[in-house]
Design a protein around this motif. Structure first.
Motif, short mmCIF file in Angstrom:
data_model
loop_
_atom_site.label_atom_id
_atom_site.label_comp_id
_atom_site.label_asym_id
_atom_site.label_seq_id
_atom_site.Cartn_x
_atom_site.Cartn_y
_atom_site.Cartn_z
N THR A 1 0.81 -1.22 0.00
CA THR A 1 0.00 0.00 0.00
C THR A 1 0.84 1.27 0.00
O THR A 1 0.29 2.36 -0.19
N LEU A 2 2.16 1.15 0.20
CA LEU A 2 3.01 2.33 0.30
C LEU A 2 4.01 2.43 -0.85
O LEU A 2 4.33 3.54 -1.29
N ALA A 3 4.52 1.31 -1.32
CA ALA A 3 5.57 1.31 -2.34
C ALA A 3 5.70 -0.08 -2.92
O ALA A 3 5.15 -1.05 -2.39
N VAL A 4 6.46 -0.19 -4.01
CA VAL A 4 6.77 -1.48 -4.63
C VAL A 4 8.19 -1.87 -4.23
O VAL A 4 9.13 -1.11 -4.46
N VAL A 5 8.34 -3.03 -3.62
CA VAL A 5 9.66 -3.53 -3.23
C VAL A 5 10.30 -4.20 -4.45
O VAL A 5 9.72 -5.10 -5.05
N THR A 6 11.53 -3.75 -4.80
CA THR A 6 12.20 -4.30 -5.97
C THR A 6 13.50 -5.03 -5.64
O THR A 6 14.01 -5.79 -6.46
N ARG A 7 14.07 -4.80 -4.44
CA ARG A 7 15.21 -5.58 -3.98
C ARG A 7 15.20 -5.65 -2.46
O ARG A 7 14.77 -4.70 -1.79
N ILE A 8 15.69 -6.77 -1.94
CA ILE A 8 15.61 -7.06 -0.52
C ILE A 8 16.97 -7.55 -0.02
O ILE A 8 17.57 -8.44 -0.64
N VAL A 9 17.43 -6.98 1.08
CA VAL A 9 18.65 -7.47 1.73
C VAL A 9 18.24 -8.13 3.04
O VAL A 9 17.65 -7.49 3.92
N LEU A 10 18.57 -9.42 3.17
CA LEU A 10 18.20 -10.20 4.35
C LEU A 10 19.45 -10.65 5.10
O LEU A 10 20.44 -11.04 4.48
N LYS A 11 19.39 -10.61 6.42
CA LYS A 11 20.47 -11.22 7.19
C LYS A 11 20.24 -12.73 7.25
O LYS A 11 19.10 -13.21 7.18
N LEU A 12 21.31 -13.47 7.40
CA LEU A 12 21.27 -14.93 7.45
C LEU A 12 21.93 -15.42 8.73
O LEU A 12 22.61 -14.66 9.43
N LEU A 13 21.75 -16.70 9.02
CA LEU A 13 22.35 -17.35 10.18
C LEU A 13 23.15 -18.56 9.72
O LEU A 13 22.97 -19.05 8.59
N PRO A 14 24.05 -19.09 10.57
CA PRO A 14 24.69 -20.37 10.23
C PRO A 14 23.63 -21.46 10.17
O PRO A 14 22.66 -21.46 10.95
N TYR A 15 23.80 -22.40 9.25
CA TYR A 15 22.79 -23.45 9.08
C TYR A 15 22.87 -24.47 10.22
O TYR A 15 23.94 -25.01 10.50
N PRO A 16 21.76 -24.75 10.92
CA PRO A 16 21.76 -25.77 11.97
C PRO A 16 21.74 -27.16 11.33
O PRO A 16 20.79 -27.53 10.65
N ALA A 17 22.78 -27.93 11.59
CA ALA A 17 22.97 -29.17 10.85
C ALA A 17 22.03 -30.29 11.27
O ALA A 17 21.75 -31.21 10.50
N GLU A 18 21.53 -30.24 12.50
CA GLU A 18 20.75 -31.35 13.03
C GLU A 18 19.36 -30.88 13.50
O GLU A 18 19.20 -29.73 13.93
N ASN A 19 18.39 -31.79 13.40
CA ASN A 19 17.07 -31.51 13.98
C ASN A 19 16.37 -32.81 14.32
O ASN A 19 16.66 -33.86 13.74
N LEU A 20 15.48 -32.73 15.26
CA LEU A 20 14.63 -33.86 15.65
C LEU A 20 13.19 -33.39 15.65
O LEU A 20 12.90 -32.23 15.93
N LEU A 21 12.28 -34.32 15.36
CA LEU A 21 10.86 -33.98 15.24
C LEU A 21 10.03 -35.01 15.98
O LEU A 21 10.22 -36.22 15.81
#
Length: 466
Positions: A206-226
């Protein structure tokens, strides 16, 4: 004042700017842009434009600003609030061709991307570099990162990692008059002036058109359990959520599914791999992640021990990646499954986490009062409950004229405990009538003034939010 209808001179301008192949007026493209995943709404644009560069977006916006033509930016069309529907016709600005990841900065843990990149594609691209973009809406395999920014999307991992707003550092935007600017800086800290970046995040086009985005990232967590935890009482499942958090655990996902949500997903996928005993009324899907699997096993053992204080069935710890994927597929497909069986309305309620059991009770009590059924599921770890109200055999008159009163009662309770109307789907079109529940006239006037400052002619996604 009314918006101008597009005419032959307008088409000539757009053809010259974009080439005829990216100026679309055929029924297929018009119909596709006339609806999204929200209920059964249909609002066709007059024309669909497909820009490929920021400069093209700038010239389109400047032209539409000058000629007072309504413009509705659109991503992948997976929205659930009608936010990308062109209710005033005009131009649908289809951002799908702006789909390049322009830079992955492995030294500073940043990624720069255009808005038309599919979220899961972005996640996989940075994962190959050992990096992690954790925000994962249910539609991550089809939704665009630009739409996620517009809606401030969340998803299951918000309980540990937050939502889109926690990762956006800087945005290139095009104002309605065609001006191009960057809103922030590519730094983790920025205490310089007003936070224009966070004003754009969640502003729903409603305010503007986004044409590029800069995102911060994290180290990838290698393990997970569910782990899948069945409960014989849905209220107990909601109560267990806060007990897990109060015990000091921070799962990477903590999802609630009442019985009907899971059985509906099973029917939709023709998947009977999970047996649901008759007495089970709800499930929690709990994920933990990190780098040390032994630590994660201890966390799961601790969470399982907490569950001994509730009336549960047999806990299921996923044995391998295949079983994990199957469980997540069931969870992620619930919305589609409910929609496939009936017209429905999905309310995106969010309350402080400890209020979740009472919210579930209010939803069911309201359904009994008004005579509707609902399927509830959602991101319990952050108090975000999706309430799918199923039309079924309800009359059209009640659906359109009676049900809003019931929804208003639910939202009034939500506001009374300091919750709000939407956790991640946005206000868009369908939640707009309820904004008075959470905002007074002073607050609404401030938002309208912000809108007018950015968009003095009102051409940007008109009819939404405020």
């Amino acid at each position: 004042m009314p918006f101008k209808k597009t005419e032959t001179p307008d088409l000539d301008f757009f053809h010259k700017l974009l080439s005829p192949a990216r100026v679309l007026t055929d029924k297929e493209h018009i119909d596709r842009c006339a609806s999204d995943e929200t209920e059964d709404l249909y609002f066709p644009p007059e024309i669909v434009l497909q820009p490929e560069t920021t400069e093209e977006v700038s010239r389109i916006m400047a032209y539409c600003h000058e000629h007072h033509i309504a413009v509705t930016p659109r991503g992948a069309g997976t929205g659930l609030s009608g936010g990308a529907l062109p209710v005033h016709g005009g131009v649908c600005l289809d951002m799908g061709r702006m789909n390049r990841i322009t830079h992955i900065d492995t030294e500073n843990f940043l990624v720069t991307t255009e808005p038309g990149v599919i979220t899961e594609v972005l996640q996989n691209a940075v994962m190959e570099k050992g990096l992690f973009y954790p925000v994962d809406p249910a539609s991550r395999g089809s939704c665009f990162i630009g739409g996620n920014v517009a809606e401030n999307s969340g998803g299951p991992r918000a309980v540990k990692y937050g939502t889109v707003k926690d990762y956006v550092l800087n945005l290139e935007i095009v104002l309605p008059n065609g001006e191009i600017l960057w809103t922030g800086a590519n730094t983790l800290k920025n205490a310089t002036g007003y936070n224009l970046t966070q004003l754009i995040v969640g502003s729903e086009g409603t305010l503007a058109v986004v044409t590029r985005i800069v995102l911060k990232l994290l180290p990838y967590p290698a393990e997970n359990l569910l782990m899948l935890i069945p409960f014989h009482n849905a209220g107990d499942a909601a109560k267990a959520v806060n007990q897990i958090m109060l015990a000091g655990y921070t799962p990477s996902a903590l999802e609630f599914m009442e019985r009907d949500a899971l059985t509906c997903a099973q029917r939709y996928l023709d998947d009977s791999s999970i047996v649901i005993p008759e007495a089970v009324q709800a499930h929690l899907l709990v994920e933990v992640d990190g780098k040390d699997k032994a630590v994660l096993f201890r966390e799961m053992e601790g969470i399982a021990a907490l569950m001994e204080g509730f009336d549960t069935g047999e806990l299921l710890l996923a044995e391998d990646n295949s079983q994990k994927a199957a469980l997540w597929r069931l969870r992620r497909v619930v919305g589609e499954a409910v929609k496939s069986g009936s017209i429905y309305k999905e309310e995106d309620t969010v309350v402080p986490r400890a209020c979740l059991p009472e919210l579930l009770k209010v939803v069911k009590d309201t359904g009994n009062k008004y005579g509707f059924s609902s399927v509830c599921y959602g991101h319990a770890g952050d108090g975000n409950l999706h309430v799918n109200i199923v039309k079924g055999t309800l009359s059209d008159d009640f659906w359109h004229n009676g049900l809003p009163a019931a929804i208003r009662e639910i939202f009034t309770y939500v506001h009374s405990v300091k919750g709000t109307l939407s956790g991640e789907h946005g206000i868009g079109l369908v939640q707009r009538p309820y904004m008075d529940i959470v905002f007074n006239e002073v607050q609404m006037a401030l938002m309208r003034q912000i809108k007018t400052l950015f968009d003095p002619t009102g051409i940007m996604n008109p009819g939404k939010v405020i």
